[in-house]
Design a protein around this motif. Structure first.
Motif, PDB file in Angstrom:
ATOM      1  N   PRO A  11       0.808  -1.219   0.000  1.00 52.49           N
ATOM      2  CA  PRO A  11       0.000   0.000   0.000  1.00 52.49           C
ATOM      3  C   PRO A  11       0.845   1.273   0.000  1.00 52.49           C
ATOM      4  O   PRO A  11       1.939   1.305   0.570  1.00 52.49           O
ATOM      5  CB  PRO A  11      -0.790  -0.108   1.315  1.00 52.49           C
ATOM      6  CG  PRO A  11      -0.867  -1.565   1.592  1.00 52.49           C
ATOM      7  CD  PRO A  11       0.435  -2.133   1.088  1.00 52.49           C
ATOM      8  N   ASN A  12       0.322   2.292  -0.690  1.00 47.64           N
ATOM      9  CA  ASN A  12       0.829   3.657  -0.613  1.00 47.64           C
ATOM     10  C   ASN A  12       2.063   3.954  -1.473  1.00 47.64           C
ATOM     11  O   ASN A  12       2.628   5.031  -1.373  1.00 47.64           O
ATOM     12  CB  ASN A  12       1.132   4.030   0.848  1.00 47.64           C
ATOM     13  CG  ASN A  12       0.719   5.463   1.143  1.00 47.64           C
ATOM     14  OD1 ASN A  12      -0.265   5.948   0.598  1.00 47.64           O
ATOM     15  ND2 ASN A  12       1.484   6.130   1.974  1.00 47.64           N
ATOM     16  N   VAL A  13       2.472   3.009  -2.306  1.00 47.03           N
ATOM     17  CA  VAL A  13       3.630   3.283  -3.162  1.00 47.03           C
ATOM     18  C   VAL A  13       3.254   4.119  -4.387  1.00 47.03           C
ATOM     19  O   VAL A  13       4.128   4.689  -5.041  1.00 47.03           O
ATOM     20  CB  VAL A  13       4.341   1.979  -3.610  1.00 47.03           C
ATOM     21  CG1 VAL A  13       4.967   1.273  -2.415  1.00 47.03           C
ATOM     22  CG2 VAL A  13       3.395   1.059  -4.359  1.00 47.03           C
ATOM     23  N   GLY A  14       1.927   4.170  -4.709  1.00 50.37           N
ATOM     24  CA  GLY A  14       1.473   4.980  -5.835  1.00 50.37           C
ATOM     25  C   GLY A  14       0.866   4.184  -6.984  1.00 50.37           C
ATOM     26  O   GLY A  14       0.751   4.693  -8.104  1.00 50.37           O
ATOM     27  N   LYS A  15       0.432   2.973  -6.707  1.00 52.00           N
ATOM     28  CA  LYS A  15      -0.132   2.108  -7.758  1.00 52.00           C
ATOM     29  C   LYS A  15      -1.343   2.757  -8.426  1.00 52.00           C
ATOM     30  O   LYS A  15      -1.441   2.790  -9.650  1.00 52.00           O
ATOM     31  CB  LYS A  15      -0.547   0.740  -7.162  1.00 52.00           C
ATOM     32  CG  LYS A  15       0.596  -0.059  -6.560  1.00 52.00           C
ATOM     33  CD  LYS A  15       0.133  -1.399  -6.035  1.00 52.00           C
ATOM     34  CE  LYS A  15      -0.868  -1.311  -4.899  1.00 52.00           C
ATOM     35  NZ  LYS A  15      -0.335  -0.634  -3.698  1.00 52.00           N
ATOM     36  N   SER A  16      -2.278   3.243  -7.612  1.00 49.83           N
ATOM     37  CA  SER A  16      -3.510   3.803  -8.187  1.00 49.83           C
ATOM     38  C   SER A  16      -3.235   5.091  -8.954  1.00 49.83           C
ATOM     39  O   SER A  16      -3.924   5.399  -9.930  1.00 49.83           O
ATOM     40  CB  SER A  16      -4.544   4.052  -7.084  1.00 49.83           C
ATOM     41  OG  SER A  16      -4.905   2.829  -6.477  1.00 49.83           O
ATOM     42  N   THR A  17      -2.238   5.828  -8.507  1.00 47.74           N
ATOM     43  CA  THR A  17      -1.862   7.057  -9.217  1.00 47.74           C
ATOM     44  C   THR A  17      -1.367   6.721 -10.622  1.00 47.74           C
ATOM     45  O   THR A  17      -1.735   7.374 -11.601  1.00 47.74           O
ATOM     46  CB  THR A  17      -0.781   7.815  -8.423  1.00 47.74           C
ATOM     47  OG1 THR A  17      -1.277   8.082  -7.110  1.00 47.74           O
ATOM     48  CG2 THR A  17      -0.413   9.125  -9.103  1.00 47.74           C
ATOM     49  N   LEU A  18      -0.543   5.678 -10.734  1.00 51.49           N
ATOM     50  CA  LEU A  18      -0.078   5.254 -12.062  1.00 51.49           C
ATOM     51  C   LEU A  18      -1.234   4.695 -12.885  1.00 51.49           C
ATOM     52  O   LEU A  18      -1.351   4.993 -14.084  1.00 51.49           O
ATOM     53  CB  LEU A  18       1.043   4.203 -11.937  1.00 51.49           C
ATOM     54  CG  LEU A  18       1.573   3.697 -13.278  1.00 51.49           C
ATOM     55  CD1 LEU A  18       2.183   4.831 -14.115  1.00 51.49           C
ATOM     56  CD2 LEU A  18       2.599   2.579 -13.073  1.00 51.49           C
ATOM     57  N   ASN A 119       8.912   4.485  -7.816  1.00 55.42           N
ATOM     58  CA  ASN A 119       8.039   5.657  -7.976  1.00 55.42           C
ATOM     59  C   ASN A 119       8.444   6.782  -7.014  1.00 55.42           C
ATOM     60  O   ASN A 119       9.235   6.579  -6.100  1.00 55.42           O
ATOM     61  CB  ASN A 119       6.588   5.236  -7.722  1.00 55.42           C
ATOM     62  CG  ASN A 119       5.586   6.324  -8.067  1.00 55.42           C
ATOM     63  OD1 ASN A 119       5.791   7.093  -9.012  1.00 55.42           O
ATOM     64  ND2 ASN A 119       4.506   6.412  -7.307  1.00 55.42           N
ATOM     65  N   LYS A 120       7.875   7.939  -7.235  1.00 55.80           N
ATOM     66  CA  LYS A 120       8.092   9.143  -6.405  1.00 55.80           C
ATOM     67  C   LYS A 120       9.526   9.643  -6.530  1.00 55.80           C
ATOM     68  O   LYS A 120      10.140  10.066  -5.556  1.00 55.80           O
ATOM     69  CB  LYS A 120       7.726   8.884  -4.934  1.00 55.80           C
ATOM     70  CG  LYS A 120       6.344   8.236  -4.739  1.00 55.80           C
ATOM     71  CD  LYS A 120       5.868   8.248  -3.305  1.00 55.80           C
ATOM     72  CE  LYS A 120       4.573   7.459  -3.165  1.00 55.80           C
ATOM     73  NZ  LYS A 120       4.014   7.463  -1.812  1.00 55.80           N
ATOM     74  N   THR A 121      10.064   9.582  -7.753  1.00 56.66           N
ATOM     75  CA  THR A 121      11.465   9.969  -7.959  1.00 56.66           C
ATOM     76  C   THR A 121      11.620  11.421  -8.396  1.00 56.66           C
ATOM     77  O   THR A 121      12.726  11.836  -8.730  1.00 56.66           O
ATOM     78  CB  THR A 121      12.151   9.052  -9.006  1.00 56.66           C
ATOM     79  OG1 THR A 121      11.513   9.230 -10.268  1.00 56.66           O
ATOM     80  CG2 THR A 121      12.087   7.593  -8.590  1.00 56.66           C
ATOM     81  N   GLU A 122      10.527  12.171  -8.423  1.00 52.91           N
ATOM     82  CA  GLU A 122      10.660  13.595  -8.784  1.00 52.91           C
ATOM     83  C   GLU A 122      11.395  14.329  -7.658  1.00 52.91           C
ATOM     84  O   GLU A 122      11.358  13.922  -6.507  1.00 52.91           O
ATOM     85  CB  GLU A 122       9.288  14.222  -9.046  1.00 52.91           C
ATOM     86  CG  GLU A 122       8.517  14.646  -7.803  1.00 52.91           C
ATOM     87  CD  GLU A 122       7.818  13.491  -7.083  1.00 52.91           C
ATOM     88  OE1 GLU A 122       7.874  12.340  -7.561  1.00 52.91           O
ATOM     89  OE2 GLU A 122       7.214  13.751  -6.022  1.00 52.91           O
ATOM     90  N   GLY A 123      12.044  15.418  -8.039  1.00 55.16           N
ATOM     91  CA  GLY A 123      12.720  16.229  -7.037  1.00 55.16           C
ATOM     92  C   GLY A 123      14.043  15.628  -6.614  1.00 55.16           C
ATOM     93  O   GLY A 123      14.519  14.648  -7.186  1.00 55.16           O
ATOM     94  N   SER A 145       7.851   9.059 -11.847  1.00 58.15           N
ATOM     95  CA  SER A 145       6.963   9.759 -10.919  1.00 58.15           C
ATOM     96  C   SER A 145       5.562   9.641 -11.500  1.00 58.15           C
ATOM     97  O   SER A 145       5.253  10.277 -12.504  1.00 58.15           O
ATOM     98  CB  SER A 145       7.352  11.228 -10.760  1.00 58.15           C
ATOM     99  OG  SER A 145       6.329  11.910 -10.042  1.00 58.15           O
ATOM    100  N   ALA A 146       4.758   8.789 -10.891  1.00 55.84           N
ATOM    101  CA  ALA A 146       3.388   8.591 -11.383  1.00 55.84           C
ATOM    102  C   ALA A 146       2.601   9.884 -11.284  1.00 55.84           C
ATOM    103  O   ALA A 146       1.797  10.203 -12.162  1.00 55.84           O
ATOM    104  CB  ALA A 146       2.701   7.485 -10.590  1.00 55.84           C
ATOM    105  N   GLU A 147       2.852  10.636 -10.233  1.00 55.12           N
ATOM    106  CA  GLU A 147       2.102  11.870 -10.011  1.00 55.12           C
ATOM    107  C   GLU A 147       2.469  12.934 -11.041  1.00 55.12           C
ATOM    108  O   GLU A 147       1.609  13.675 -11.517  1.00 55.12           O
ATOM    109  CB  GLU A 147       2.394  12.389  -8.607  1.00 55.12           C
ATOM    110  CG  GLU A 147       1.391  13.375  -8.086  1.00 55.12           C
ATOM    111  CD  GLU A 147       1.452  13.463  -6.571  1.00 55.12           C
ATOM    112  OE1 GLU A 147       0.763  12.655  -5.919  1.00 55.12           O
ATOM    113  OE2 GLU A 147       2.211  14.298  -6.043  1.00 55.12           O
TER     114      GLU A 147
END
Ligand code: GDP
Ligand code: MG
Length: 163
Positions: A11-18, A119-123, A145-147
């Protein structure tokens, strides 16, 4: 039958965002609460020139297994069984935690082709987290970065290699 891509991970790694990004609209519920997606969702998706079906997975299913961990495992296994390729997602910001290892072991046992996605590699400051993902033994991580929609060409190439 169309090619199926399952997005798997704790949970919370960003699956649904992707999932939402690939589907092109907001279908899966994204929330800061781990495990908030309640259904396993399959939807037609597009990534640049590629067309496939994408499967979002989550935690809090009304499945038969009595424990939360059991339900998560069952959902994940069903999604992997259905899939032609598994996108195994980890969070570069948190680094690898024991739950990642648990899910990675499950994925490995299934023997399906796996693309490791960090995921979440922006910045700034995500490099260490991406490097950490090598420790899973699932190959070279694709940094996204899925977001923010970063890393999509690399993800496209990784999927195309398997299609
Ligand atoms: P899931 O439980 O794996 O489906 O994760 P979600 O898609 O619900 O996302 C969990 C949290 O991570 C939410 O707060 C998202 O906004 C956030 N998130 C998703 N992708 C990214 C990203 O690329 N970068 C950052 N910083 N946060 C993200
Ligand atoms: Mg979700």
């Amino acid at each position: 039958m169309s090619f199926k891509v399952a997005i798997v991970g704790r949970p919370n790694v960003g699956k649904s965002t992707l999932f939402n990004r690939l589907v092109g609209r907001r279908i899966a519920l994204v929330d800061d609460t781990p495990g908030v997606t309640r259904d396993r969702r399959v939807h037609a998706a597009r990534l640049q020139d590629l067309r496939f079906d994408v499967i979002d997975t989550a935690g809090l299913e009304a499945a038969a297994a009595p424990t939360l961990e059991g339900r998560m495992r069952q959902q994940t296994e069903m999604a992997i069984d259905e899939a032609d390729v598994v996108l195994f997602m980890v969070d570069a910001r948190s680094g690898i935690i024991p739950d990642d290892q648990t899910f990675a072991e499950l994925v490995r046992r299934k023997g399906k082709p796996v693309i490791l996605v960090s995921n979440k590699t922006e910045g700034r400051g995500a490099e260490a987290g991406v490097f950490d993902a090598y420790s899973l033994g699932l190959g070279e991580p694709v940094a996204i970065s899925a977001e923010h929609g970063l890393g999509m060409p690399d993800l496209r190439d990784a999927i195309a290699d398997i299609m």
